[in-house]
Design a protein around this motif. Structure first.
Motif, mmCIF file in Angstrom:
data_model
loop_
_atom_site.group_PDB
_atom_site.id
_atom_site.type_symbol
_atom_site.label_atom_id
_atom_site.label_comp_id
_atom_site.label_asym_id
_atom_site.label_seq_id
_atom_site.Cartn_x
_atom_site.Cartn_y
_atom_site.Cartn_z
ATOM 1 N N ARG A 191 101.393 118.811 134.372
ATOM 2 C CA ARG A 191 100.731 117.652 133.757
ATOM 3 C C ARG A 191 101.637 117.070 132.680
ATOM 4 O O ARG A 191 102.293 117.806 131.949
ATOM 5 C CB ARG A 191 99.390 118.044 133.134
ATOM 6 N N THR B 269 102.234 113.464 127.594
ATOM 7 C CA THR B 269 101.486 112.328 127.052
ATOM 8 C C THR B 269 100.027 112.366 127.487
ATOM 9 O O THR B 269 99.122 112.115 126.686
ATOM 10 C CB THR B 269 102.140 111.005 127.497
ATOM 11 N N THR B 270 99.800 112.724 128.737
ATOM 12 C CA THR B 270 98.435 112.787 129.272
ATOM 13 C C THR B 270 97.615 113.853 128.569
ATOM 14 O O THR B 270 96.479 113.609 128.142
ATOM 15 C CB THR B 270 98.474 113.070 130.792
ATOM 16 N N ALA C 245 94.456 113.388 125.900
ATOM 17 C CA ALA C 245 93.160 114.012 126.176
ATOM 18 C C ALA C 245 92.691 114.873 125.006
ATOM 19 O O ALA C 245 91.498 115.035 124.783
ATOM 20 C CB ALA C 245 93.245 114.858 127.455
#
Length: 84
Positions: A28, A31-32, A36
């Motif tokens: 993953r 940044t994601t 989150a």
């Protein structure tokens, strides 16, 4: 307020936490996951590399939630690595 310098074992624990979080993130994007958890990607990078060896509890909790791991599991993995 002056902060007491961290000991080498405290720095080691921070590096271990960072490694565990990096492994939990897998493929993953940084940044994601950071978004989150409500963090900047730079803050996540610093935690994962041990440059922030003692992140706040709520930061760790937010990362655990974003990564889908429980705090109990994260604590157990940190303790397991610390003993090993």
């Amino acid at each position: 307020m002056v902060r007491t310098p961290l000991t080498e074992p405290e720095r080691d624990r921070g590096r271990q936490l960072g490694l565990l979080l990096r492994q939990a993130r897998g493929d993953r994007g940084m940044t994601t996951v950071a978004a989150a958890a409500g963090l900047s990607a730079e803050t996540l990078r610093k935690i994962e590399t041990g440059r922030i060896p003692t992140p706040a509890f709520f930061t760790v909790a937010a990362l655990a939630t974003a990564l889908g791991i429980s705090l109990d599991t994260l604590a157990a993995l940190c303790a397991e690595r610390h003993v090993a």
